[in-house]
Design a protein around this motif. Structure first.
Motif, PDB file in Angstrom:
ATOM      1  N   LEU A  27      -1.038  13.654 -10.959  1.00 47.81           N
ATOM      2  CA  LEU A  27       0.349  13.410 -10.632  1.00 47.81           C
ATOM      3  C   LEU A  27       0.785  12.170 -11.415  1.00 47.81           C
ATOM      4  N   VAL A  28       1.943  12.227 -12.067  1.00 44.66           N
ATOM      5  CA  VAL A  28       2.435  11.083 -12.842  1.00 44.66           C
ATOM      6  C   VAL A  28       3.781  10.658 -12.271  1.00 44.66           C
ATOM      7  N   LEU A  29       3.860   9.410 -11.833  1.00 43.07           N
ATOM      8  CA  LEU A  29       5.100   8.854 -11.299  1.00 43.07           C
ATOM      9  C   LEU A  29       5.725   7.912 -12.313  1.00 43.07           C
ATOM     10  N   TYR A  30       7.045   7.901 -12.364  1.00 45.41           N
ATOM     11  CA  TYR A  30       7.716   6.934 -13.225  1.00 45.41           C
ATOM     12  C   TYR A  30       8.723   6.113 -12.427  1.00 45.41           C
ATOM     13  N   PHE A  31       8.803   4.853 -12.806  1.00 42.75           N
ATOM     14  CA  PHE A  31       9.729   3.892 -12.213  1.00 42.75           C
ATOM     15  C   PHE A  31      10.452   3.179 -13.355  1.00 42.75           C
ATOM     16  N   PHE A  60      -3.914  10.327  -3.035  1.00 48.58           N
ATOM     17  CA  PHE A  60      -4.291  10.364  -4.443  1.00 48.58           C
ATOM     18  C   PHE A  60      -5.016   9.073  -4.813  1.00 48.58           C
ATOM     19  N   ASP A  61      -6.091   9.197  -5.572  1.00 47.98           N
ATOM     20  CA  ASP A  61      -6.762   8.022  -6.116  1.00 47.98           C
ATOM     21  C   ASP A  61      -5.996   7.520  -7.336  1.00 47.98           C
ATOM     22  N   PRO A  62      -6.055   6.213  -7.611  1.00 46.52           N
ATOM     23  CA  PRO A  62      -5.413   5.715  -8.831  1.00 46.52           C
ATOM     24  C   PRO A  62      -6.084   6.296 -10.078  1.00 46.52           C
ATOM     25  N   TYR A  63      -5.294   6.738 -11.021  1.00 47.31           N
ATOM     26  CA  TYR A  63      -5.806   7.203 -12.308  1.00 47.31           C
ATOM     27  C   TYR A  63      -5.917   6.001 -13.233  1.00 47.31           C
ATOM     28  N   ASP A  64      -7.060   5.824 -13.842  1.00 44.52           N
ATOM     29  CA  ASP A  64      -7.265   4.714 -14.762  1.00 44.52           C
ATOM     30  C   ASP A  64      -6.596   5.051 -16.088  1.00 44.52           C
ATOM     31  N   PRO A  65      -5.557   4.307 -16.490  1.00 45.15           N
ATOM     32  CA  PRO A  65      -4.869   4.670 -17.732  1.00 45.15           C
ATOM     33  C   PRO A  65      -5.757   4.590 -18.962  1.00 45.15           C
ATOM     34  N   PRO A  80      -7.898  14.419  -6.763  1.00 44.70           N
ATOM     35  CA  PRO A  80      -6.466  14.172  -6.940  1.00 44.70           C
ATOM     36  C   PRO A  80      -6.221  12.718  -7.362  1.00 44.70           C
ATOM     37  N   THR A  81      -5.531  12.531  -8.447  1.00 43.57           N
ATOM     38  CA  THR A  81      -5.250  11.182  -8.939  1.00 43.57           C
ATOM     39  C   THR A  81      -3.772  11.049  -9.258  1.00 43.57           C
ATOM     40  N   VAL A  82      -3.311   9.792  -9.313  1.00 43.55           N
ATOM     41  CA  VAL A  82      -1.928   9.496  -9.657  1.00 43.55           C
ATOM     42  C   VAL A  82      -1.907   8.443 -10.748  1.00 43.55           C
ATOM     43  N   LEU A  83      -1.112   8.705 -11.791  1.00 42.44           N
ATOM     44  CA  LEU A  83      -0.880   7.761 -12.863  1.00 42.44           C
ATOM     45  C   LEU A  83       0.502   7.157 -12.654  1.00 42.44           C
ATOM     46  N   VAL A  84       0.561   5.829 -12.591  1.00 38.99           N
ATOM     47  CA  VAL A  84       1.816   5.111 -12.393  1.00 38.99           C
ATOM     48  C   VAL A  84       2.334   4.644 -13.747  1.00 38.99           C
ATOM     49  N   THR A  85       3.606   4.905 -14.019  1.00 38.56           N
ATOM     50  CA  THR A  85       4.216   4.507 -15.292  1.00 38.56           C
ATOM     51  C   THR A  85       5.554   3.820 -15.032  1.00 38.56           C
ATOM     52  N   ILE A 100       2.070  -6.386  -6.735  1.00 37.53           N
ATOM     53  CA  ILE A 100       1.859  -5.245  -5.832  1.00 37.53           C
ATOM     54  C   ILE A 100       0.816  -4.301  -6.424  1.00 37.53           C
ATOM     55  N   LEU A 101       0.916  -4.031  -7.708  1.00 39.51           N
ATOM     56  CA  LEU A 101      -0.091  -3.201  -8.369  1.00 39.51           C
ATOM     57  C   LEU A 101      -1.474  -3.823  -8.216  1.00 39.51           C
ATOM     58  N   ASP A 102      -1.560  -5.136  -8.388  1.00 39.28           N
ATOM     59  CA  ASP A 102      -2.851  -5.814  -8.239  1.00 39.28           C
ATOM     60  C   ASP A 102      -3.404  -5.636  -6.836  1.00 39.28           C
ATOM     61  N   ARG A 103      -2.558  -5.841  -5.832  1.00 41.53           N
ATOM     62  CA  ARG A 103      -3.025  -5.737  -4.439  1.00 41.53           C
ATOM     63  C   ARG A 103      -3.545  -4.334  -4.128  1.00 41.53           C
ATOM     64  N   LEU A 104      -2.917  -3.333  -4.726  1.00 42.35           N
ATOM     65  CA  LEU A 104      -3.291  -1.951  -4.424  1.00 42.35           C
ATOM     66  C   LEU A 104      -4.341  -1.400  -5.387  1.00 42.35           C
ATOM     67  N   GLY A 105      -4.775  -2.200  -6.336  1.00 40.25           N
ATOM     68  CA  GLY A 105      -5.822  -1.755  -7.262  1.00 40.25           C
ATOM     69  C   GLY A 105      -5.359  -0.701  -8.234  1.00 40.25           C
ATOM     70  N   VAL A 106      -4.096  -0.789  -8.657  1.00 41.70           N
ATOM     71  CA  VAL A 106      -3.516   0.211  -9.557  1.00 41.70           C
ATOM     72  C   VAL A 106      -3.274  -0.428 -10.929  1.00 41.70           C
ATOM     73  N   ARG A 107      -3.658   0.289 -11.966  1.00 43.45           N
ATOM     74  CA  ARG A 107      -3.302  -0.084 -13.320  1.00 43.45           C
ATOM     75  C   ARG A 107      -2.327   0.957 -13.855  1.00 43.45           C
ATOM     76  N   ALA A 108      -1.317   0.497 -14.592  1.00 39.30           N
ATOM     77  CA  ALA A 108      -0.193   1.350 -14.966  1.00 39.30           C
ATOM     78  C   ALA A 108      -0.024   1.385 -16.481  1.00 39.30           C
ATOM     79  N   VAL A 109       0.848   2.292 -16.922  1.00 36.40           N
ATOM     80  CA  VAL A 109       1.301   2.324 -18.310  1.00 36.40           C
ATOM     81  C   VAL A 109       2.751   1.860 -18.330  1.00 36.40           C
TER      82      VAL A 109
END
Length: 258
Positions: A27-31, A60-65, A80-85, A100-109
């Motif tokens: 799953l890929v989310l964009y903001f 969903f687990d965080p997807y490592d970019p 199931p993974t999610v990529l945050v962009t 917020i990304l740091d606190r949740l252990g998410v790395r983004a593009v």
């Protein structure tokens, strides 16, 4: 059977977010913005952004970019993974979203418009990251990708101008971050031009205007979706739908004995 997608009131049919990804693909989310004062369909306040990501990460687990840059192309994950962009390269991506990304252990593009970096303004919609801020994000494990130089509608301008925009931004990323991140691109406004502008080895991301197809089948038109602003009461249903759809359609049950 394929689950029926929820419909979010007030959003045109072509922009509905319920279709996530192809089954078993990330799953890929964009903001665009994480800011308390911006109104945009993909802009959330810091509190909303954190609550929304927490709901997504329950399923969903965080997807490592970094996996996007694997030799031979990205592989389909087993879970199931999610990529945050993020698109455009706004300064609030660091002032509000980064912690917020740091606190949740998410790395983004972060897909940035390379010709607009460094522009400063008291208006958040015109206030951009600097290259130095992008360097810090890259040093923390995020990826910086290309989003053209000045954010034109690539599907509405002459092909030569579109190629200059896309290739120019890829060159800017390559010069600063190397050949790996220069294989990542996102289309402004989700507008995919009829005539391809990108090298064959570039992985390119659209918006909800792109179909939900496997990355291997359509690597330069990967669908992304979003948590709709002003509709937090729908997010739990959306996330559940995305997670159910990730498993793929199921066959209807066999009828019981009569």
């Amino acid at each position: 059977m394929t689950p029926v997608p929820p419909t979010i009131a007030g959003i045109p049919a072509e922009h509905q977010p319920a279709t996530g990804s192809a089954p078993r693909w990330p799953l890929v989310l964009y903001f665009h913005h994480v800011h308390p004062g911006v109104r945009h369909y993909t802009a959330l306040s810091p509190d909303e952004f954190e609550r929304g990501l927490e709901q997504v990460l329950e399923r969903f687990d965080p997807y490592d970019p970094a996996d996007l840059l694997a030799d031979g192309g990205p592989r389909r994950p087993e879970r199931p993974t999610v990529l945050v962009t993020f698109d455009d390269g706004y300064r609030d991506n660091t002032t509000h979203a980064r912690d917020i990304l740091d606190r949740l252990g998410v790395r983004a593009v972060f897909f940035v418009c390379t010709g607009m970096l460094g522009r400063r303004s008291p208006r958040p919609r015109e206030d951009y990251l600097t290259f130095e801020a992008c360097d810090r994000l890259a040093g923390e494990g995020h990826l910086i990708g290309a989003h053209t130089r000045t954010h034109p509608h690539l599907d509405r301008i002459p092909a030569a101008d579109g190629r200059a925009q896309t290739r120019g931004s890829l060159d800017d990323i390559r010069e600063r971050y190397g050949p790996g991140p220069a294989r990542l691109f996102a289309y402004p406004y989700g507008g995919v031009p009829a005539e391809p502008h990108l090298p064959d080895d570039v992985l390119a991301f659209g918006t909800v205007r792109s179909p939900a197809t496997p990355w291997t089948a359509n690597p330069q038109q990967i669908r992304r979706t979003y948590l709709p602003s002003g509709a937090a009461d729908t997010w739990a249903e959306l996330v559940l739908h995305w997670r159910t759809a990730w498993d793929g359609p199921t066959a209807p049950s066999a009828p019981g004995p009569s």
